[in-house]
Design an enzyme around this catalytic site. Structure first.
Site, PDB file in Angstrom:
ATOM      1  N   LYS A   1      45.921  64.441-106.730  1.00  0.00           N
ATOM      2  CA  LYS A   1      46.078  63.131-106.079  1.00  0.00           C
ATOM      3  C   LYS A   1      46.941  62.162-106.881  1.00  0.00           C
ATOM      4  O   LYS A   1      46.742  60.941-106.818  1.00  0.00           O
ATOM      5  CB  LYS A   1      44.709  62.504-105.788  1.00  0.00           C
TER       6      LYS A   1
ATOM      7  N   ASP B   1      42.203  66.547 -96.866  1.00  0.00           N
ATOM      8  CA  ASP B   1      41.973  65.362 -97.696  1.00  0.00           C
ATOM      9  C   ASP B   1      43.229  64.492 -97.659  1.00  0.00           C
ATOM     10  O   ASP B   1      44.252  64.867 -98.234  1.00  0.00           O
ATOM     11  CB  ASP B   1      41.667  65.794 -99.131  1.00  0.00           C
TER      12      ASP B   1
ATOM     13  N   HIS C   1      62.776  51.994 -83.115  1.00  0.00           N
ATOM     14  CA  HIS C   1      61.550  51.385 -83.637  1.00  0.00           C
ATOM     15  C   HIS C   1      61.261  50.045 -82.969  1.00  0.00           C
ATOM     16  O   HIS C   1      60.096  49.691 -82.773  1.00  0.00           O
ATOM     17  CB  HIS C   1      61.643  51.220 -85.156  1.00  0.00           C
TER      18      HIS C   1
END
Length: 579
Positions: free
Chosen positions: A379, A455, A553
């Site tokens: 992580k 995760d 966008h």
């Protein structure tokens, strides 16, 4: 997180009928006739029983020794006999009624004695919640019911949680009802903070499925839209990619990339490496001693011994290697192992602990500081993961035809190659990027991770990616590839067992563990993630090259809603439905 389409329930489900008088009468306790609480009356009568019995036994022994008839009793002995009989009647009545109630009561009635009886007998109850969840209690079931009176038992528990007498984390174990515990915790939170979270759904989720493995102290669940991009033609198979995201254009853009790849004959992938890592750190009295252990671990002659010790942790865990690094007298040992279809962090940690216990016999002066010394590296962006890899190391590539580049992607090969060099390679180098030589790999990785129960925090290293674009076939066609050295995924364990996430894995054909080839489902999922990144990179770079990014966008990813008025309208509609 569990994603459910229907959250609201009918008013009948939220407002269960009041208990029948006969059932309420069946809950009468032997101590209800006294003005004191049950626990106090129990204590008084237990003490009276013990004191009376002890006094009578002492007096009878004295009479036997002095040959005094036992039937000759005084006032004190008569009072002791009366106290003994009265306390015996009370205790037999109390425990007798409780025993009968425990047999004849239904599973929903087990919660009635929470405050009086503590957590006895409730440990196994959460496992039954999946079969039949009880109806939500009033007030906690819906916003519209909030002003109504709570059930007396729940009101007492909420008040105890607010006052700090009952810990919030213990509600599931004490109640044996995960849904009810979440509702009580939610109401306690509302009273403590003074803020309503009625927009956060409570009903429509199996809270027993997350107990002890996914989330603690739940008060609801977050809804996320899941879109599907595809089909992605990868290694001769078609995949539809589930993507959980709140970013407009992301699914549409990835879908366009999938279309371009499919019309060009598809993409191919290869898994270069499959190994999860864990790196404990140990300290020695001297650097020389640390170097001795380093030499021992890296000696090929000792690998078989270490493998036997490490592999005891699981039938799927297989040690692949140990890489060591030193910092002064501290030794960092990076163990790598295959973990089947699991992501494997727990598995490799168990194996590492086995090896550390084994090494302690020969290295008595080794002081293990931590099972994780950040040389893993989990992580966190790190050079060791970028170079050595962690999890699945995957390369995915495709050749996009000239006509597809023009018609589908609305640009040309030369513009794409130039943009990738200046933006993804040179631009990332100027920024000092570590593993970030791409346009937006993290977008696709995170969206698929959330949808499939991975995760999300491991998106940090799983998004390490270098995107390469080169002209081929005399400059007419485009060769695109993504190299991702540390995709950390699994198809069993963690959030993969939740209903929604399991359904997304099933959509990809990788749910659960592979019986025939352990680890093949997790490797296939990693290649699908890389294929999705390939499609996303191709489409975004094309939009940038054609100058379409801002326009798209502003059209699809810009909110023009008045949030406050929308929220008020939705609340009004919800109340109308409830009524």
């Amino acid at each position: 997180m569990e994603v459910r389409g229907g959250v609201g329930q009918g008013s009948a489900a939220r407002h269960p009928p009041a208990p029948e008088p006969s059932r309420a009468a069946a809950r009468v306790q032997a101590g209800d006739a006294l003005p004191l609480p049950i626990r106090h009356t129990n204590l008084i009568f237990s003490a009276l029983f013990a004191a009376s019995l002890a006094y009578l036994m002492r007096r009878w022994r004295e009479k036997i020794r002095s040959s005094t008839p036992l039937h000759a009793v005084g006032l004190a002995e008569m009072l002791a006999i009366f106290g003994l009989v009265a306390s015996l009647i009370y205790l037999l009545s109390f425990f007798g009624i409780a025993f009968v109630q425990s047999i004849v009561s239904s599973g929903d009635d087990d919660e009635d004695f929470l405050v009086g009886s503590g957590s006895s007998g409730s440990a196994a109850a959460p496992s039954r919640q999946h079969a039949q969840a009880p109806a939500p209690c009033e007030l906690l079931g819906s916003p519209a019911a909030a002003p109504e009176k709570m059930p007396e038992d729940d009101e007492e528990i909420v008040a105890s949680v607010v006052a700090g007498k009952v810990p919030s984390y213990a509600l599931e174990a004490r109640l044996g009802d995960c849904r009810r515990a979440a509702g009580i915790r939610r109401e306690a939170l509302r009273r403590i903070t003074g803020r309503d979270i009625e927009g956060l759904p409570l009903d429509g989720f199996d809270y027993a499925s997350i107990l002890g493995q996914c989330c603690e102290l739940p008060v609801g669940y977050v809804q996320l839209p899941v879109g599907v991009a595809g089909p992605l033609l990868l290694d001769g198979r078609r995949f539809y990619l589930p993507m959980a995201t709140t970013e407009g254009c992301l699914v549409a853009s990835t879908n366009r990339g999938c279309k371009a790849i499919a019309e060009s004959g598809g993409a191919t992938s290869v898994v270069l490496r499959d190994a999860m890592t864990r790196a404990p750190v140990a300290r020695f009295p001297t650097a020389r001693r640390a170097a001795e252990l380093k030499a021992f671990l890296e000696d090929p002659a000792n690998f078989d011994t270490l493998s036997v010790v490490f592999n005891r942790s699981s039938r799927f865990a297989r040690l692949q290697g140990v890489q060591c690094a030193m910092a002064g007298r501290n030794l960092y040992m990076r163990f790598s192992c295959s973990t089947g279809d699991a992501m494997g962090m727990n598995m490799v940690s168990k194996g590492v602990q086995n090896v550390l216990d084994f090494l302690q016999d020969d290295f008595h002066d080794m002081d293990v500081i931590s099972i994780s010394g950040n040389f893993c590296s989990d992580k966190k962006p790190s050079a060791v993961n970028w170079i050595e890899g962690r999890g699945k190391s995957v390369v995915c590539e495709a050749v996009i035809g000239e006509e597809v580049v023009k018609k589908v992607l609305k640009t040309d090969v030369q513009s794409l190659v130039e943009l990738n060099t200046i933006k993804n390679l040179a631009g990332s180098a100027v920024a000092g990027a570590l593993g970030g030589f791409n346009a937006h790999a993290s977008n696709i990785v995170t969206a698929i991770f959330i949808a499939t129960g991975q995760d999300p925090a491991q998106n940090v290293e799983s998004s390490h990616c270098i995107t390469m674009l080169e002209p081929v076939n005399a400059g007419r066609d485009l060769h695109i590839s993504v190299t991702m050295p540390s995709i950390e995924v699994g198809t069993v364990g963690g959030g993969t067992q939740l209903a929604s996430q399991s359904a997304c894995l099933d959509l990809l054909g990788v749910r659960g563990a592979s019986r025939d080839r352990p680890g093949s489902n997790a490797r296939l999922l990693a290649t699908v993630v890389a294929g999705g990144v390939l499609a996303g990179e191709l489409s975004l770079l094309s939009a940038l090259a054609a100058g379409q990014l801002v326009k798209s966008h502003m059209k699809y990813n810009r909110s023009s809603k008045d949030v406050s008025s929308t929220t008020a309208t939705e609340k009004t509609r919800q109340r109308e439905v409830d009524v």
